[in-house]
Design an enzyme around this catalytic site. Structure first.
Site, mmCIF file in Angstrom:
data_model
loop_
_atom_site.group_PDB
_atom_site.id
_atom_site.type_symbol
_atom_site.label_atom_id
_atom_site.label_comp_id
_atom_site.label_asym_id
_atom_site.label_seq_id
_atom_site.Cartn_x
_atom_site.Cartn_y
_atom_site.Cartn_z
ATOM 1 N N ASP A 1 0.861 -1.188 0.000
ATOM 2 C CA ASP A 1 0.000 0.000 0.000
ATOM 3 C C ASP A 1 0.896 1.236 0.000
ATOM 4 O OD1 ASP A 1 0.978 0.186 2.529
ATOM 5 O OD2 ASP A 1 -0.952 -0.018 3.550
ATOM 6 N N SER A 2 0.294 2.415 -0.044
ATOM 7 C CA SER A 2 1.107 3.632 -0.171
ATOM 8 C C SER A 2 1.534 4.183 1.179
ATOM 9 C CB SER A 2 0.299 4.707 -0.894
ATOM 10 O OG SER A 2 -0.762 5.131 -0.054
ATOM 11 N N GLY B 1 -0.666 5.769 2.928
ATOM 12 C CA GLY B 1 -1.643 6.835 3.158
ATOM 13 C C GLY B 1 -2.668 6.493 4.224
ATOM 14 N N ASP C 1 -3.015 8.522 -1.516
ATOM 15 C CA ASP C 1 -4.304 9.206 -1.648
ATOM 16 C C ASP C 1 -4.644 9.895 -0.335
ATOM 17 O OD1 ASP C 1 -4.589 6.799 -0.273
ATOM 18 O OD2 ASP C 1 -6.670 6.549 -0.854
ATOM 19 N N GLN D 1 -11.553 8.030 -4.572
ATOM 20 C CA GLN D 1 -12.097 8.531 -3.305
ATOM 21 C C GLN D 1 -13.419 9.241 -3.613
ATOM 22 O OE1 GLN D 1 -11.273 7.973 -0.239
ATOM 23 N NE2 GLN D 1 -9.238 7.040 -0.397
ATOM 24 N N ASP E 1 -8.673 -6.996 0.638
ATOM 25 C CA ASP E 1 -7.777 -7.333 1.749
ATOM 26 C C ASP E 1 -8.460 -6.876 3.022
ATOM 27 O OD1 ASP E 1 -7.163 -4.324 1.322
ATOM 28 O OD2 ASP E 1 -6.196 -4.811 3.220
ATOM 29 N N CYS F 1 -14.749 -27.569 7.717
ATOM 30 C CA CYS F 1 -13.551 -26.914 7.181
ATOM 31 C C CYS F 1 -12.461 -27.939 6.912
ATOM 32 C CB CYS F 1 -13.065 -25.872 8.185
ATOM 33 S SG CYS F 1 -11.549 -25.035 7.684
ATOM 34 N N CYS G 1 -9.153 -27.189 6.708
ATOM 35 C CA CYS G 1 -7.824 -26.655 7.045
ATOM 36 C C CYS G 1 -7.073 -27.579 7.997
ATOM 37 C CB CYS G 1 -7.946 -25.245 7.623
ATOM 38 S SG CYS G 1 -8.264 -25.166 9.401
ATOM 39 N N CYS H 1 -8.557 -27.549 11.593
ATOM 40 C CA CYS H 1 -9.824 -28.276 11.785
ATOM 41 C C CYS H 1 -9.681 -29.774 11.533
ATOM 42 C CB CYS H 1 -10.913 -27.687 10.897
ATOM 43 S SG CYS H 1 -11.389 -26.033 11.409
ATOM 44 N N HIS I 1 -6.764 -21.274 10.320
ATOM 45 C CA HIS I 1 -8.184 -21.553 10.086
ATOM 46 C C HIS I 1 -8.907 -20.353 9.465
ATOM 47 C CE1 HIS I 1 -12.335 -22.489 10.337
ATOM 48 N NE2 HIS I 1 -12.501 -21.349 10.989
HETATM 49 ZN ZN LIG Z 1 -10.512 -24.730 9.713
#
Ligand SMILES: [Zn+2]
Length: 376
Positions: A94-95, A97, A148, A194, A271, A309, A311, A314, A340
């Site tokens: 990122d910048s 900002g 920005d 913006q 993000d 899940c 993962c 889990c 997770h």
């Molecule tokens: Zn999981």
């Protein structure tokens, strides 16, 4: 390698699309959720876990933090951010900002750039659009962001316009500087729309940024305290104007149930610190809503955080064990919980992408909304 964005499928009923962002550090399938690695690390995880266990293709690093410590010159001397943090895949910086915006009373915005005090030692610092590009070029990520002016919420139309006009002038300076410094770049610089919560300003800002022919566009200034329908309305206003063939990035969003909504509005990249920060604070996201791991109800629970899940956490551990690790402040807790929560986000985004390709995104979004509502 020259980066490019390829659209592979479009949803006939919404604005969603599935694409591939080709970068020098590999292809990134979109829509994509980018884990946040503020200090050149996604807290609690090794790059191997991030890449091999979670299948992440791109992570975000914060320029503000890395500029102040260890400094971009240190990172450049170590071969750039990929080499420094041993992350071979995509990187977005990122910048700075937004972090400076978050300093509130410690900053002063003027035409040339922004003055602020470092949160580390109180020293005076100055960041300009040109310097933000230079610092990010030293970090050498794949995608850079322009500096920005993030408008505080709420803002009247006059205040929002003033801030938007500054963002537009800074964007022009950023692109002029970037193109002069690197006429044939293998990285991308994204412009940021913006305009606060005024859809007319959002459309105007997007229209004027299109003239810069940026490799990609971001919608900034969301998740600053506004009600969610307004955030969606602003993303939709920007999307109406931004070119379809360029990637669009909604910065700092959102909750698990929101990411599909943004995708349906034509957003390709997102993000958010929520999955990682909430994991460390004891909040686990599941297909049926949030699990607060410290609750006594989990003390002897032999089920995993999310039985559906796939993962590593889990597949191997119980709520009872995770609760014990959390209450004992064990480091392993953060690693397992982060694995997770990020899996939950990345897997959800993979399924969203599959639904777009299969032409059944609206049905998929309705099904996950019903399952969360049923679990409340
Ligand atoms: Zn999981």
């Amino acid at each position: 390698m020259k980066p490019r964005f390829e659209i592979v499928a479009e949803c006939p009923q919404t604005r969603a699309r599935a694409g591939i962002l080709h970068t020098a550090h590999g292809p990134i399938e979109t829509p994509v959720f980018m884990p946040v690695g503020t200090q050149a690390t996604v807290k609690g995880l090794t790059p191997k876990q991030l890449g091999e266990e979670l299948g992440a293709r791109i992570v975000l690093a914060n320029t503000y933090h890395l500029w102040l410590r260890p400094g971009e010159e240190t990172i450049r001397a170590c071969g750039g951010l990929h080499q420094f943090m041993r992350w071979p895949r995509g990187l977005l910086t990122d910048s700075g900002g937004y972090q400076i915006y978050s300093l509130a009373g410690l900053r002063r915005v003027r035409e040339e750039g922004v003055d602020f005090k470092s949160h580390l030692d109180g020293s005076h610092r100055f960041l300009s659009p040109e310097l933000a590009v230079d610092i990010q070029r030293s970090l050498a990520g794949d995608i850079m962001m322009v500096l920005d002016d993030c408008t505080p919420y709420p803002a009247g139309e006059a205040e929002a316009r003033k801030s938007m006009e500054l963002t537009l002038r800074w964007a022009s300076r950023s692109f002029a500087h970037w193109r002069a410094a690197d006429p044939n770049p293998d990285t991308m610089l994204f412009a940021i729309v913006q305009g606060s919560m005024h859809s007319g300003l959002r459309r105007e800002c997007a229209r004027r940024l299109v003239d810069l022919d940026a490799p990609g566009y971001a919608v900034g200034g969301l998740s600053v305290g506004e009600p969610r329908p307004l955030s969606y309305e602003m993303a939709a206003a920007c999307e109406e104007v931004l070119p379809r063939r360029k990637p669009r990035y909604a910065m700092g969003v959102g909750m698990p149930h929101e990411i599909g909504e943004y995708v349906a509005l034509g957003i390709d990249m997102m993000d958010c610190v929520l999955p990682t920060r909430n994991a460390r604070n004891g909040c686990l996201f599941t297909g049926e809503g949030k699990v607060m791991i410290k609750n006594a109800a989990h003390a002897r629970s032999s089920i995993p955080p999310d039985p559906d899940c796939g993962c590593y956490c889990c597949r191997n551990f119980t709520r009872s064990y995770l609760r014990h690790l959390f209450l004992s402040r064990e480091m392993l807790y953060s690693t397992l919980a982060t694995l997770h929560n990020l899996w939950h986000y990345l897997d959800r985004m993979r399924r969203i992408r599959e639904a777009i390709v299969a032409g059944r995104l609206p049905e998929y979004l309705l099904a996950i909304a019903a399952s969360v509502a049923g679990g409340r």
